[in-house]
Write a protein that holds these residues in place. Structure first.
Motif, short mmCIF file in Angstrom:
data_model
loop_
_atom_site.label_atom_id
_atom_site.label_comp_id
_atom_site.label_asym_id
_atom_site.label_seq_id
_atom_site.Cartn_x
_atom_site.Cartn_y
_atom_site.Cartn_z
N LEU A 19 0.82 -1.21 0.00
CA LEU A 19 0.00 0.00 0.00
C LEU A 19 0.85 1.26 0.00
O LEU A 19 0.56 2.22 -0.72
N ASP A 20 1.92 1.29 0.77
CA ASP A 20 2.79 2.47 0.82
C ASP A 20 3.44 2.73 -0.53
O ASP A 20 3.58 3.89 -0.95
N GLU A 21 3.84 1.69 -1.22
CA GLU A 21 4.45 1.85 -2.54
C GLU A 21 3.44 2.40 -3.55
O GLU A 21 3.77 3.25 -4.38
N ILE A 22 2.22 1.92 -3.47
CA ILE A 22 1.17 2.41 -4.36
C ILE A 22 0.90 3.89 -4.09
O ILE A 22 0.80 4.70 -5.02
N LYS A 23 0.83 4.27 -2.83
CA LYS A 23 0.60 5.68 -2.48
C LYS A 23 1.75 6.55 -2.97
O LYS A 23 1.53 7.68 -3.43
N GLU A 24 2.97 6.06 -2.90
CA GLU A 24 4.12 6.83 -3.38
C GLU A 24 4.06 7.03 -4.90
O GLU A 24 4.33 8.12 -5.40
N GLN A 26 1.33 7.08 -6.69
CA GLN A 26 0.27 8.06 -6.91
C GLN A 26 0.76 9.48 -6.65
O GLN A 26 0.45 10.40 -7.41
N LYS A 27 1.55 9.66 -5.59
CA LYS A 27 2.08 10.99 -5.28
C LYS A 27 3.01 11.46 -6.38
O LYS A 27 2.91 12.61 -6.83
N ASN A 30 0.95 12.48 -9.37
CA ASN A 30 0.25 13.75 -9.16
C ASN A 30 1.19 14.95 -9.17
O ASN A 30 0.75 16.07 -9.43
N ARG A 69 -5.35 12.66 -15.33
CA ARG A 69 -4.77 11.62 -14.46
C ARG A 69 -4.14 10.50 -15.29
O ARG A 69 -3.04 10.04 -14.99
#
Length: 127
Positions: A19-24, A26-27, A30, A69
């Motif tokens: 999950l943390d890798e996916i959020k990174e 995405q960041k 963006n 996106r």
């Protein structure tokens, strides 16, 4: 055929990111640079879709945001930290085809959403 299926295909899927890798990711996506001309290009494509005789309803502001996106994601996959017009062209049809409604005229002519979206790309000059 379904009888006897007691194992989910999801059991066979191997995790490759947490999950943390996916959020990174995405960041990072963006935070990619988007020139004002790219925003204007997306707006022009959206407007052209709303003006098309082939469409009863064109691309909404939410649809335009989806194009942005997807273009950012495409740029990231190409190892770039900025979006170019080709990113927009690459994702436009697949991102927007399900977001529009064909007009009666388009249906009578046998047109598809994908054909109309591809045509709209040719009507708006790239920056």
């Amino acid at each position: 055929m379904l009888k006897g299926e007691n194992r989910s295909r999801m059991d066979e899927v191997e995790r490759i990111l947490n999950l943390d890798e996916i959020k990174e990711i995405q960041k990072v996506s963006n935070d990619l640079f988007v020139d004002d001309k790219i925003y204007e290009y997306i707006a022009a494509l959206s407007l052209k879709s709303r003006q098309s005789e082939w469409l009863k309803s064109g691309i909404s502001p939410r649809g335009a945001k989806a194009v942005l996106r997807m273009a950012r994601s495409n740029a990231l996959l190409q190892s770039r930290n900025y979006v170019i017009p080709e990113d927009i062209l690459s994702v436009f049809t697949m991102t927007c085809s399900h977001r529009v409604t064909l007009s009666a005229k388009a249906k009578a002519a046998g047109r598809t959403e994908e054909e109309v979206m591809a045509e709209i790309k040719t009507l708006v000059p790239m920056p």
